[in-house]
Design an enzyme around this catalytic site. Sequence first.
Site, mmCIF file in Angstrom:
data_model
loop_
_atom_site.group_PDB
_atom_site.id
_atom_site.type_symbol
_atom_site.label_atom_id
_atom_site.label_comp_id
_atom_site.label_asym_id
_atom_site.label_seq_id
_atom_site.Cartn_x
_atom_site.Cartn_y
_atom_site.Cartn_z
ATOM 1 N N ALA A 113 0.707 -1.502 -0.009
ATOM 2 C CA ALA A 113 -0.045 -0.040 -0.018
ATOM 3 C C ALA A 113 0.999 1.170 -0.146
ATOM 4 C CB ALA A 113 -1.079 0.032 1.367
ATOM 5 N N GLU B 156 0.554 5.473 1.088
ATOM 6 C CA GLU B 156 -0.025 6.522 1.870
ATOM 7 C C GLU B 156 -0.381 7.671 1.037
ATOM 8 O OE1 GLU B 156 3.057 5.517 2.606
ATOM 9 O OE2 GLU B 156 4.345 7.031 3.466
ATOM 10 N N HIS C 60 -2.158 1.298 9.168
ATOM 11 C CA HIS C 60 -0.807 1.939 8.852
ATOM 12 C C HIS C 60 -0.717 3.326 7.752
ATOM 13 C CE1 HIS C 60 3.772 1.158 8.113
ATOM 14 N NE2 HIS C 60 3.459 1.756 7.030
ATOM 15 N N GLU C 61 -1.466 2.931 6.962
ATOM 16 C CA GLU C 61 -1.464 4.104 5.921
ATOM 17 C C GLU C 61 -2.254 5.353 6.301
ATOM 18 O OE1 GLU C 61 0.461 3.507 3.536
ATOM 19 O OE2 GLU C 61 0.401 1.371 3.866
ATOM 20 N N HIS D 175 -0.048 7.515 8.625
ATOM 21 C CA HIS D 175 0.998 8.168 7.846
ATOM 22 C C HIS D 175 0.504 9.656 7.647
ATOM 23 C CE1 HIS D 175 4.544 5.593 6.940
ATOM 24 N NE2 HIS D 175 3.906 4.820 6.547
ATOM 25 N N GLU E 10 8.073 5.519 9.228
ATOM 26 C CA GLU E 10 7.563 4.007 9.039
ATOM 27 C C GLU E 10 7.451 3.370 10.449
ATOM 28 O OE1 GLU E 10 6.122 2.982 6.464
ATOM 29 O OE2 GLU E 10 7.022 4.291 4.909
HETATM 30 ZN ZN LIG Z 1 4.399 2.804 5.610
#
Ligand SMILES: [Zn+2]
Length: 947
Positions: A347, A349, A382-383, A386, A405
């Site tokens: 993926a 972001e 996670h995205e 970000h 990250e």
């Molecule tokens: Zn990432």
Amino acid sequence: MPNKSSMSKAFAAAFAVLTISIISGIITLTILYKSEINILNPTPPPTFSPTTTAPPPDSRLPTNLVPESYEIFLQPWFHTRIIEMVNVTSPNQTMLFTGNSTVHFHCTQAARSIYLHSMDLTLSNPWVMNQDTNEQIGVSDLEQQEDVNDFLKVNLEEDLMAGGNYSLFLAFEGEVSASLEGLYECVYIEGYPKDEDDENALRFLVATNMEPTHARMLFPCFDEPAMKAEFHLTIIHRRTTSALGNTAILVSNIIDDEWKYTQFYPTPRMSTYLFAFAVSEFTSIPSSHERVEIKTYARPEATEKGHTKYAAHIAGSTLTFFEKLFEIDYTLGKLDQIALPDLASLAMENWGLITYVEGSLLFEEGVSSLLHKEDIAIIVAHELAHQWFGNLVTIKWWSDLWLKEGFATYFSFPAVDYVEPTFKMKDVFMMETLHFAFEADALTSSHPLSSRPEDVQTIDDIRQMYDSITYNKGASVLRMLADFVGENVFNNGIKMYLKAFQGITADQNDFWEYIQKADPSSAISIAKLMDPWVNQIGYPVITINTTSGEIYQKHFLFNNTAESSLWWQIPIRFMSNTSDTSMVLLDVRGPVKKEEFISKSGEWILVNVNSTGYYRVNYNPENWERLLTQLERDPQRIPPINRGQLIDDVFNLARAKLVNVTLALNFTRFLSKERAYLPWDSAVKNLEYFVIMFDRCEVYGPMQTYLQNQVKGLYNFYRNETDNSSVPHDHASQHNQITAIDVACSNGLPECIEMAKSKFSNWMRSNSTNNIHPNLRSMIYCHAVAAGGKEEWEFAWDKYQSSRDTSEREYLQYAMSCTKKIWLLNRYLKYTLDSEKIRFRDVASTISFIAMNAAGQALAWNFIRAHWGTLSRGDESTMIMAVTNRFSTQFELEELERFASDHKVSSVKQAIEQTQVNIEWVRENKDIVLRWFEQETKKSNGFSSSD
Ligand SMILES: [Zn+2]
Ligand SMILES: *[C@@H]1O[C@H](CO)[C@@H](O)[C@H](O)[C@H]1NC(C)=O
Ligand SMILES: *[C@@H]1O[C@H](CO)[C@@H](O)[C@H](O)[C@H]1NC(C)=O
Ligand SMILES: *[C@@H]1O[C@H](CO)[C@@H](O)[C@H](O)[C@H]1NC(C)=O
Ligand SMILES: *[C@@H]1O[C@H](CO)[C@@H](O)[C@H](O)[C@H]1NC(C)=O
Ligand SMILES: *[C@@H]1O[C@H](CO)[C@@H](O)[C@H](O)[C@H]1NC(C)=O
């Protein structure tokens, strides 16, 4: 997040889209190898000087020109479908794109030329304006330096003046890339094609992937993360398509019969690597959120079948969770998620337009394993994290990649815990992350979390930053800090840090400063505490003598002869069987005596409670013994995370030769009564090496008997559910049910094999209706095929060919590699040469699966050698790793060396090294391990009736 083979896959391995742990094992190995090889052949660091207007001696842009905004027009000429076939070799399709851009910038120091990035673009019509005077400045020539650093040097006829504002116009054209970089094409199939060559079913789309350095392939730009600007984008696209960008659509109108244009609102100031757009025929469904318009896009067919429902469902609440936690609203009014048939990472972001590969976003109700929801939830979280860490507060340079990250990885866990509390996955995710980091960081070739900017110059240097250390060590170190300062202080520090740096850039020192500010009363310097954790490689093992209270630390390395004088300040959380947890800070290398660690009246002491610390622990033999006794008598007294961590520590200490291998094996004894997932998972992963080293020799018999005895209790614990094809409620238990079936069936527990056979034959008899729960399919198919013969295998093959469900095809593809029949394995291998039977992209994984089967390993090795010319076009290193991972004899080593000299294959080098390690390990341990398993099985024969 660059290409698949590089290490944004740390992430892939950790939350494997695959449920089979062995596969993720291969992936991890591949990754380790990939990150290692780079360090074995380091490129000499280029000399670096603080950048000015002088022609740059390195790969960084001079800093005298500061971009303010871009106006960009882009026109991709492709057709979404092939309308008229000219002939088969040349269908009516074009991958051309054209466009122009104007970048407005400020000049801080006089210069005669403009440096920016451009790659693979044909440029024309350059134009420079002084915006303050509205006068044109003559351009003498354009100098493209693609071979060195992708610089475009625009030479001028007069100087740009300090304090002036200018703009540069360029028209350009380029090719949509086929390599998933910059603006790239995706092809997919819509509807029911007559066959694989049915062109009427083909659909095309274009999308972008810029991180880290591909924006320069789309338009000339200042392509560095700190050079933020506003982007004003207009796309000219076919009338049948729609265009998505980072921001909402300002206006969209028809131009003529063929074309329309879509103009987007200006973006916030952002980095070039976050720029994104997509042109497709995709459709979407909305999510609910009180302020932001969230939409999830996919192929029309996938949308129609409801495959985006789950991702859409969690997106809104995940975004809300972060808004509350960070106390800053998401910046934009809209957020799109799009599931692409192809993407270089899982993926990406991009601000306002997050791209995913289909597997990371689509959930097929009734076919996908319920556990696949975890992958989706964690990747979405996670995205979304970000959008704050990376998009809003940006790293100064790629050497600090961990800062975005590590945070996105760390914060995805509480987000999933909030959105899906019944998953109960927070601890499991944490442990996986920690163990991936531990594995990579115990090699002498590891690297520090944070690099010096001058050491990250070339595109290769930048790509190498995307590895397990950056993602997993980053998150683990943050977790340790959060535990040390307390979650409240940590979260307050985070909020202040985000507020202070929103819209601009920050580095790790800025972050330490704000954590420090969040707890003014603390006397400990956060910057000093964290320095060795981020700037040194590796991690410590602390050794504690609970008789004397003596404690010391050393650098933990698998290679116990390697020298290291590194040490760390270590926050130590500990408990004993009579006291709750407390915290001390070990701030010397030691040895030093600490009253706290003296065991009074024979109690045990447990260090690194809940494994919040990024270190391993070794004890004196007496304390190990006491912990063992506790585990066998009443394991509940020790937190489940630590029951898993004790196993992982002791096996890895044995691997580094700091304790005996029998001590490690002793720590699997309590499993016969263990029902929690973490200890089981940890044991299974650590025993995997024993299995592959010994499953072709006399150790295997007693080992199987032992494991069968150990898993019987767990298998029976889930037996009712398994027999009814149902699954327990929380996801950790669902994982454990699968572990129970896998361990039980692989080690020949009769009731397990019967269960698999009968469920599979029910399916064969009823043919169309499959009553096996999706969670259990992978294991049941595999073990039924393993126990069966031609009929089972051919049934699986038929289903594989006729199924349109990706998950179902994956289960079957794996299952066919499980057969014990040599001739079937041979047939399956042959099929990989025929693209009508097995698609090219599935070839490497099929061969790898076969190689992972003890019965197929030698066949696969012969097959690979015979057909290397054809096969080496696939994922070489995965195949080499899988086929050599049992190698542990001198003869196999010689064969491998011969292969390496016949074919120049770089991945073989690592395999040779691993084989040498295996030979050594088997020589040292085989007899001891054999004796241990024999003793255990004798013991359990004697007592088993009372168990
Ligand atoms: Zn990432
Ligand atoms: C297909 O079309 C291309 C270009 O239009 C032409 O060069 C080629 O000769 C054609 N091939 C056949 C088999 O007609
Ligand atoms: C390709 O398709 C377009 C219609 O979309 C048509 O105008 C054009 O003539 C076609 N080109 C060829 C070479 O067939
Ligand atoms: C840039 O491209 C757009 C779209 O093709 C066009 O309308 C515009 O005139 C171009 N700008 C210049 C200055 O040529
Ligand atoms: C272990 O480290 C020593 C000393 O640095 C080195 O000579 C040896 O080659 C290493 N062994 C392995 C297997 O890497
Ligand atoms: C632990 O300390 C005791 C008391 O000083 C000593 O007798 C013993 O040998 C030590 N154990 C280890 C493993 O160093």
